[in-house]
Design a protein around this motif. Structure first.
Motif, mmCIF file in Angstrom:
data_model
loop_
_atom_site.group_PDB
_atom_site.id
_atom_site.type_symbol
_atom_site.label_atom_id
_atom_site.label_comp_id
_atom_site.label_asym_id
_atom_site.label_seq_id
_atom_site.Cartn_x
_atom_site.Cartn_y
_atom_site.Cartn_z
ATOM 1 N N ALA A 1 44.833 38.991 39.852
ATOM 2 C CA ALA A 1 43.374 39.742 39.504
ATOM 3 C C ALA A 1 43.084 38.153 38.536
ATOM 4 O O ALA A 1 41.818 37.171 38.928
ATOM 5 C CB ALA A 1 42.988 40.812 39.123
ATOM 6 N N THR B 1 44.411 35.343 37.826
ATOM 7 C CA THR B 1 44.940 34.103 38.528
ATOM 8 C C THR B 1 43.285 34.074 39.624
ATOM 9 O O THR B 1 42.631 32.477 39.677
ATOM 10 C CB THR B 1 46.248 34.217 39.425
ATOM 11 O OG1 THR B 1 47.354 34.413 38.573
ATOM 12 C CG2 THR B 1 46.221 32.658 39.737
ATOM 13 N N GLU B 2 43.217 34.832 40.314
ATOM 14 C CA GLU B 2 41.948 34.372 41.076
ATOM 15 C C GLU B 2 41.015 34.579 40.374
ATOM 16 O O GLU B 2 40.376 33.097 40.587
ATOM 17 C CB GLU B 2 42.513 35.380 42.532
ATOM 18 C CG GLU B 2 40.905 35.834 43.368
ATOM 19 C CD GLU B 2 41.789 37.640 43.796
ATOM 20 O OE1 GLU B 2 41.471 37.159 45.315
ATOM 21 O OE2 GLU B 2 41.261 38.538 43.152
ATOM 22 N N ARG B 3 41.094 34.808 39.653
ATOM 23 C CA ARG B 3 39.281 34.149 39.169
ATOM 24 C C ARG B 3 39.131 32.873 37.900
ATOM 25 O O ARG B 3 38.348 32.486 38.110
ATOM 26 C CB ARG B 3 39.137 35.718 37.339
ATOM 27 C CG ARG B 3 39.201 37.505 38.074
ATOM 28 C CD ARG B 3 38.536 37.319 36.726
ATOM 29 N NE ARG B 3 38.881 38.310 35.767
ATOM 30 C CZ ARG B 3 40.083 38.595 35.748
ATOM 31 N NH1 ARG B 3 40.446 39.685 36.827
ATOM 32 N NH2 ARG B 3 40.420 39.311 34.843
ATOM 33 N N HIS C 1 38.507 30.814 40.681
ATOM 34 C CA HIS C 1 37.178 30.951 41.653
ATOM 35 C C HIS C 1 36.276 30.157 40.629
ATOM 36 O O HIS C 1 35.301 29.270 41.132
ATOM 37 C CB HIS C 1 36.252 32.329 41.026
ATOM 38 C CG HIS C 1 35.557 32.509 41.144
ATOM 39 N ND1 HIS C 1 34.592 32.227 42.484
ATOM 40 C CD2 HIS C 1 34.360 33.185 40.112
ATOM 41 C CE1 HIS C 1 33.090 32.388 42.822
ATOM 42 N NE2 HIS C 1 32.917 33.165 41.468
ATOM 43 N N LEU D 1 47.310 31.884 46.908
ATOM 44 C CA LEU D 1 47.383 33.164 46.706
ATOM 45 C C LEU D 1 47.561 34.360 47.791
ATOM 46 O O LEU D 1 46.620 33.402 48.651
ATOM 47 C CB LEU D 1 46.074 33.147 46.072
ATOM 48 C CG LEU D 1 46.153 32.560 44.291
ATOM 49 C CD1 LEU D 1 44.881 32.918 43.783
ATOM 50 C CD2 LEU D 1 47.190 32.977 43.417
ATOM 51 N N LYS E 1 46.657 37.996 48.283
ATOM 52 C CA LYS E 1 46.930 39.152 48.175
ATOM 53 C C LYS E 1 47.632 40.606 48.778
ATOM 54 O O LYS E 1 47.938 41.264 47.717
ATOM 55 C CB LYS E 1 45.162 39.490 48.544
ATOM 56 C CG LYS E 1 45.190 40.339 47.454
ATOM 57 C CD LYS E 1 42.897 39.949 47.848
ATOM 58 C CE LYS E 1 42.721 41.611 46.537
ATOM 59 N NZ LYS E 1 41.129 40.598 45.926
ATOM 60 N N SER F 1 50.256 39.468 46.542
ATOM 61 C CA SER F 1 50.460 39.418 45.525
ATOM 62 C C SER F 1 51.050 38.469 44.692
ATOM 63 O O SER F 1 51.952 38.264 43.754
ATOM 64 C CB SER F 1 50.453 40.962 44.519
ATOM 65 O OG SER F 1 50.876 41.289 43.220
#
Length: 328
Positions: A92, A94-96, A99, A148, A150, A153
């Motif tokens: 999460a 890394t995802e942010r 973004h 990524l 999801k 993961s």
């Protein structure tokens, strides 16, 4: 891209109240952490400070790219080889970060960790790096090559030699997590300050808001504004300490990951908002984007406000921050 602390924290410790304030300074995540908690008694405050330290250490062991056995190090070790499964928390984060890379068009980039450190800000540089050397230094930088998944993961760096790191977000993330942890434990006021990434909540023992003093890098010993904080975060990115000058132009230590050249134009960016992690992402990005593009970006996120100081000492703010209210 490491930020520089330009904030002067103004704490008032009041003894004649029902609650006590305790503060401890420790080294965590390779940086200075100042932990300030307000509790019913000293023993409770110290015990909860221990919990904050344990939480930051846990996060560091997950995301540090300096620790060979961390999940992020395993991702980096497998660049160009295959995806690596990570905890949902790491995924999460890394995802942010990705973004942020997208909304800033790469002004912020967690794959910056792979950049060759050709700029030296320790006084040893005598000439500009060649354009070829600068171009080569960012060959392995590029958030577009981070994949990524999801459902599984996993994180995969498509190019061999790529690296990701959370030097620009990790301390803010840790500060936010610790604030949430302390609130869940019943600690209703405090500050977790990770080398300038500051999360605050509640009020001082005497009922006053926490406050932060803002300095101008051109006159670092002078506070020009005092801003109250309540259940909010504040982060400063700055370039006033580490820079070189070639041909009369100042080159700061915050590097544009898209070009390999140092950011110019701003000497500090202070961002206020609900999350230290997000505020750090904005402050780092805005140093690279510059005043006009930086303010345009932040305007889309009205929960966040900022103070900018240019290289020549001029002060600007986002439209939703009236600096006149806080001027000394």
């Amino acid at each position: 891209m490491k930020h520089v602390l330009l904030l002067v924290l103004l704490l008032v410790e009041v003894g004649a109240t029902a609650q006590v304030l305790r503060k401890r300074t420790v080294k965590l995540m390779g940086s200075r952490f100042d932990i300030t908690l307000v509790a019913n008694d000293s023993l409770s405050a110290e015990r909860h400070i221990d919990l904050v330290i344990a939480e930051v250490t846990r996060i560091e062991n997950l995301i540090s790219d300096w620790k060979d056995d961390s999940q992020i190090s395993r991702v980096n070790q497998n660049a160009g080889i295959g995806p690596v499964r990570v905890d949902p928390e790491v995924f999460a984060l890394t995802e942010r970060a990705l973004h942020f890379s997208q909304i800033t068009n790469g002004a912020f980039d967690i794959s910056f960790a792979a950049m060759d450190r050709i700029w030296k800000f320790d006084g040893s540089m005598t000439e500009m790096p060649s354009p070829e050397a600068v171009k080569k230094s960012v060959e392995q930088v590029g958030y577009q090559n981070i994949v990524l998944d999801k459902a599984h993961s996993t994180i995969f760096l498509k190019r061999k030699g790529m690296k990701i790191g959370f030097g620009a977000l990790g301390e803010g993330y840790a500060a936010d997590r610790c604030r949430d942890l302390m609130l869940a434990k019943g600690i209703k006021a405090g500050i977790v300050n990770g080398s300038g990434d500051m999360s605050t909540w509640g009020q001082q023992p005497d009922g006053r808001d926490w406050t932060v003093g803002i300095t101008n890098p051109i006159q670092r010993d002078t506070v020009f504004a005092i801003v109250p904080l309540r259940q909010s975060a504040v982060v400063t990115s700055g370039s006033y300490e580490k820079f070189v000058v070639f041909n009369g132009k100042r080159y700061a230590h915050i590097i544009n990951p898209r070009t390999g050249y140092p950011a110019t134009g701003l000497s500090s960016v202070t961002v206020f908002g609900p999350s230290a992690e997000t505020a750090n992402g904005f402050s780092t990005s805005m140093m690279v984007l510059g005043k006009e593009a930086g303010l345009k970006l932040l305007k889309k996120y009205p929960e966040y406000r900022c103070i900018l100081v240019t290289d020549d000492g001029r002060i600007f703010t986002s439209p939703n921050l009236d600096i006149k209210k806080y001027r000394l």
